[in-house]
Design an enzyme around this catalytic site. Sequence first.
Site, mmCIF file in Angstrom:
data_model
loop_
_atom_site.group_PDB
_atom_site.id
_atom_site.type_symbol
_atom_site.label_atom_id
_atom_site.label_comp_id
_atom_site.label_asym_id
_atom_site.label_seq_id
_atom_site.Cartn_x
_atom_site.Cartn_y
_atom_site.Cartn_z
ATOM 1 N N THR A 83 0.831 -1.211 0.000
ATOM 2 C CA THR A 83 0.000 0.000 0.000
ATOM 3 C C THR A 83 0.860 1.254 0.000
ATOM 4 O OG1 THR A 83 -1.790 -1.164 1.122
ATOM 5 C CG2 THR A 83 -1.833 1.241 1.234
ATOM 6 N N CYS A 84 1.965 1.211 0.721
ATOM 7 C CA CYS A 84 2.856 2.376 0.811
ATOM 8 C C CYS A 84 3.423 2.741 -0.558
ATOM 9 C CB CYS A 84 3.979 2.106 1.807
ATOM 10 S SG CYS A 84 3.386 1.587 3.439
#
EC number: 1.11.1.27
Length: 160
Positions: free
Chosen positions: A47-48
């Site tokens: 997600t980062c």
Amino acid sequence: MTIHVGDAIPEVTLKRIREGMETIDTHALFDGRKVVLFAVPGAFTPTCSARHLPGFVEHFEQFRGRGIEVYCMAVNDPFVMQAWAQAQSVPDGLQMLSDGNGDFTRALGLEMDASGSGMGMRCRRFALYAENGTVRAIHVEEPGKFEVSSAEYMLAHLPE
């Protein structure tokens, strides 16, 4: 204790790489500035890398146009943060800050145990807005969520 609106940014040193490795005090980063600081559980994590950092890269100039500095922080070493910045085409001026030992994360009260994923102690996903070293807004994600710490959310919810 978790940091809240109205609290001062705690004084801690972080690392960054520019011409070489630098140690920088949080007061030097925040005092006299408007800043959005967003933190991720880890560089190069799904997600980062796919959503969180790219959103701030995409909207970087909108923050700058409002006179706001943008800082990204993770409990990773400064070399990992530098490599991640290069891999993500992070623009000059968007500072990639290493909280390698988690000192700042603990001072903010935003640590999480990611030992189950083999990552040890990390920082919760969050974004905050500070003016002159004082928190004006903070948005901390629930575990596994990505809703209130995005660049778009921050732009829409900056205090006037």
